[in-house]
Design a protein around this motif. Structure first.
Motif, PDB file in Angstrom:
ATOM      1  N   LEU A  18       1.052  -1.194  -0.055  1.00  0.00           N
ATOM      2  CA  LEU A  18       0.121   0.060  -0.065  1.00  0.00           C
ATOM      3  C   LEU A  18       0.734   1.055   0.002  1.00  0.00           C
ATOM      4  O   LEU A  18       1.871   1.205   0.757  1.00  0.00           O
ATOM      5  N   LEU A  19       0.795   2.000  -1.057  1.00  0.00           N
ATOM      6  CA  LEU A  19       1.330   3.408  -0.959  1.00  0.00           C
ATOM      7  C   LEU A  19       0.607   4.537  -0.806  1.00  0.00           C
ATOM      8  O   LEU A  19      -0.576   4.660  -1.377  1.00  0.00           O
ATOM      9  N   VAL A  20       0.930   5.056   0.356  1.00  0.00           N
ATOM     10  CA  VAL A  20       0.145   6.503   0.626  1.00  0.00           C
ATOM     11  C   VAL A  20       1.218   7.595   0.229  1.00  0.00           C
ATOM     12  O   VAL A  20       2.290   7.624   0.828  1.00  0.00           O
ATOM     13  N   GLU A  70      -2.620  -7.499   9.166  1.00  0.00           N
ATOM     14  CA  GLU A  70      -1.413  -7.553   9.828  1.00  0.00           C
ATOM     15  C   GLU A  70      -0.564  -6.381   8.892  1.00  0.00           C
ATOM     16  O   GLU A  70      -0.544  -6.607   7.859  1.00  0.00           O
ATOM     17  N   ILE A  71       0.222  -5.885   9.773  1.00  0.00           N
ATOM     18  CA  ILE A  71       1.316  -4.963   9.272  1.00  0.00           C
ATOM     19  C   ILE A  71       2.562  -5.635   9.115  1.00  0.00           C
ATOM     20  O   ILE A  71       3.210  -5.837  10.144  1.00  0.00           O
ATOM     21  N   LEU A  72       3.090  -5.898   7.842  1.00  0.00           N
ATOM     22  CA  LEU A  72       4.337  -6.571   7.866  1.00  0.00           C
ATOM     23  C   LEU A  72       5.653  -5.668   7.989  1.00  0.00           C
ATOM     24  O   LEU A  72       6.582  -5.791   8.475  1.00  0.00           O
ATOM     25  N   SER A  73       5.391  -4.450   7.430  1.00  0.00           N
ATOM     26  CA  SER A  73       6.517  -3.473   7.308  1.00  0.00           C
ATOM     27  C   SER A  73       5.746  -2.182   6.993  1.00  0.00           C
ATOM     28  O   SER A  73       4.897  -2.133   6.117  1.00  0.00           O
ATOM     29  N   ASP A  74       6.139  -1.220   7.982  1.00  0.00           N
ATOM     30  CA  ASP A  74       5.623  -0.067   7.774  1.00  0.00           C
ATOM     31  C   ASP A  74       6.866   1.067   7.520  1.00  0.00           C
ATOM     32  O   ASP A  74       7.521   1.253   8.665  1.00  0.00           O
TER      33      ASP A  74
END
Lengths: 208, 375
Positions: A18-20, A70-74
């Motif tokens: 996901l790109l914000v 789940e957030i794998l990487s932020d």
């Protein structure tokens, strides 16, 4: 992920990128393709980041609802200001190279000024030939008939200030029509070798 | 205008002349083929201000006349006609073409606006058409294909009395052919630079007749024109301007090593080995008294090698070439045995046919620049 708007679409639960972006837009990518996201919301839009649900809403009231399991990487990065896509970089570099190596354009040429200013735009190079007469040089990657027209306009304009000026059109390649028109208008065409100017030797040796 | 013509003769004439019609001409009329019926038969002409082609075929003429018809359309039609006599008749502003049960009506273009074809220059001499065709094919392949250096897209023709020399180069190779011919005047001396594509097409087409007449205009600079005539066909072409490289100095007079290889096996081996060479990657040839080993490919990529019998005079040596340029040369040498003369691994190699006597200057020489051996 659910998109609710002019049409309704659903993306099942899976690992996504996901790109914000700074303008608030959101795009959702799979592990393939170079440019097209699976789903996206273009700016202007606003995002509400909940604990499990992100909701992106645009002006038209369309919504992109992302359920985060789940957030794998932020990670977040500030990219700073964008210098923009430069497509004519070669032309610019040719100008620099030719400014240093005026002799390529004609025997005994010396540089007077780069980007010589006229009220109808800057001329790439203003040189003097062996006899001290002014020469205007227009540099192109590929010279077309328009390039000749452009140089003709500069020549007319500059001749009111500097008197008699010669024109040289320098390019890596020439359209035949451009050559004919240039010859007709007394403009010299000079074929320049970008690699040779850069001092790069071709990997393919030639006979001469 | 009204006439009857054999289908094959018409097809041959129309297809050949339509081939040189421009795709986007400066004037609409140049899209047309000019049909002229008279006592001499039917002449079909096409012109694009660079090249003109004209061919005359035998016909039964009922009424003479001139008409300009859309060239490509006519070529497409004639090509697909059944094998029966073709009748052409002008009705008002339209041409009616009938062949068997097929009937076509074509619009005409304003024939009065059609430019006059350039006149054939003065005849310079003649030679057998098949000899000329073969010589041109041997040389034209070395001409440059892109327009960055227009001079190199031409074939230089040099006339020195009874000797005709053809030369072309794209800077990577140089092909030179000398051949005897029959000049109009024994002391004739002239040069011309002809677009290679036009020359190759023309020389091939003119093999339909026994002999080719070569004509050169002696006009001043910029008005250069060359003409070819034979077998009822004639073509004129504008000459290229500019100075052709001084190629004679590139041809080495001596060699330090000479290989003699059977051409066909070398061609086959080179084609096989080149399969693993990436685009523009070279084929390496290592010569020694044991023969020649051809190799291509890199350490991490696919590799190929093949050993061939070969006669070798000199120290063992490795040299690398662009495979396509090597194959072009081997094909053009047109001999069972190819002689390769070397002066060093970074100096141009000369490909010639079988040597009859040491020291003979071959009538065909293909000079090929080697590629640098990496590592």
């Amino acid at each position: 992920m659910d998109y609710v708007g002019r049409l309704t679409a659903h993306l099942p639960e899976a690992v996504r990128l996901l790109l914000v972006k700074a303008d608030g837009s959101l795009s959702i990518h799979a592990d393939d393709r170079a440019y097209k996201p699976l789903m996206w919301m273009s700016p202007p839009c606003t995002t509400r980041f909940g604990d499990e649900v992100w909701t992106v809403t645009n002006k038209g009231g369309e919504e992109l609802v992302v359920t985060v399991h789940e957030i794998l990487s932020d990670v977040s990065h500030d990219l700073g200001s964008d210098p923009g896509l430069v497509k004519d970089g070669v032309e610019k570099q040719l100008q620099e190279l030719l400014a240093d190596q005026c002799h390529v354009l004609g025997e005994g040429f010396t540089l007077v000024q780069r980007e010589y200013f006229t009220d109808i735009g800057p001329v790439d190079l203003l040189c003097k030939d062996a006899g001290g007469a002014h020469v205007l040089v227009e540099i192109k990657r590929h010279a077309e008939i328009d390039s000749v027209e452009q140089l003709t306009r500069y020549l007319q304009r500059v001749s009111t200030v500097l008197g008699d000026v010669q024109g040289v059109l320098a390019a890596q390649s020439f359209k035949p029509q451009a050559k004919v028109l240039a010859a007709d208008r007394g403009i010299t065409c000079v074929l320049v070798d970008y690699d040779a100017l850069r001092g790069l030797e071709s990997n393919r040796p030639t006979l001469f | 205008m009204e006439l009857r013509v054999e289908r094959d003769a018409l097809a041959d004439a129309v297809v050949w002349t339509a081939r040189s019609l421009p795709a986007r001409p400066p004037m609409q009329v140049l899209l047309g083929l000019l049909l002229e019926a008279g006592e001499g038969g039917l002449s079909v002409s096409g012109f694009d201000y660079e090249v003109s082609s004209q061919i005359t075929v035998d016909v039964t003429t009922a009424e003479s006349g001139r008409v300009l018809v859309p060239g490509r359309l006519l070529a497409d039609i004639v090509r697909s006609l059944p094998a029966q006599p073709v009748d052409l008749r002008l009705e008002g502003t339209r041409v009616v073409l009938t062949c068997g049960a097929a009937r076509f009506t074509l619009p005409t273009l304003p024939v009065e606006d059609y430019p006059a074809l350039p006149a054939m220059p003065t005849t310079a001499g003649s030679l057998e058409s098949d000899v000329f065709g073969a010589a041109v094919a041997q040389v034209a392949l070395a001409a440059g294909k892109d327009d960055t250096l227009p001079v190199l897209t031409g074939v230089r023709i040099e006339i020195e009395g009874e000797q005709l020399t053809l030369a072309a180069t794209d800077r990577y190779r140089l092909a030179v052919r000398t051949l005897p011919w029959r000049p109009e005047h024994a002391d004739l001396s002239a040069t011309a630079l002809v677009p290679a594509r036009t020359l190759a097409d023309t020389a091939k087409a003119l093999t339909s007749g026994p002999e080719v007449l070569l004509a050169l205009s002696t006009g001043g600079a910029g008005e250069g024109m060359i003409g070819f005539e034979g077998g009822g066909r004639r073509t004129t072409s504008r000459l290229l301007e500019g100075e052709f490289p001084k190629y004679r100095s590139l041809l080495p007079n001596e060699s330090s090593a000479i290989a003699e290889v059977s051409t066909a096996p070398l061609v086959e081996a080179a084609k096989r080995v080149a399969l693993v060479a990436a685009r523009n990657a070279p084929v390496r040839l290592s010569f020694s008294a044991d023969g020649v080993v051809l190799e291509a490919g890199g350490q991490d990529d696919a590799q190929a090698s093949e050993r061939l019998e070969c006669g070798w005079e000199g120290e063992p040596m490795s040299i690398a070439f662009n495979p396509q340029y090597l194959l072009d040369g081997l094909g053009a040498v047109d001999s069972d045995t190819t002689t390769l003369s070397f002066t060093g691994p970074t100096r141009p190699a000369v490909l010639t046919g079988k040597r009859h006597q040491p020291g003979d200057v071959a009538d065909y020489r293909y000079l090929l620049m080697p590629v640098r051996l990496s590592g």
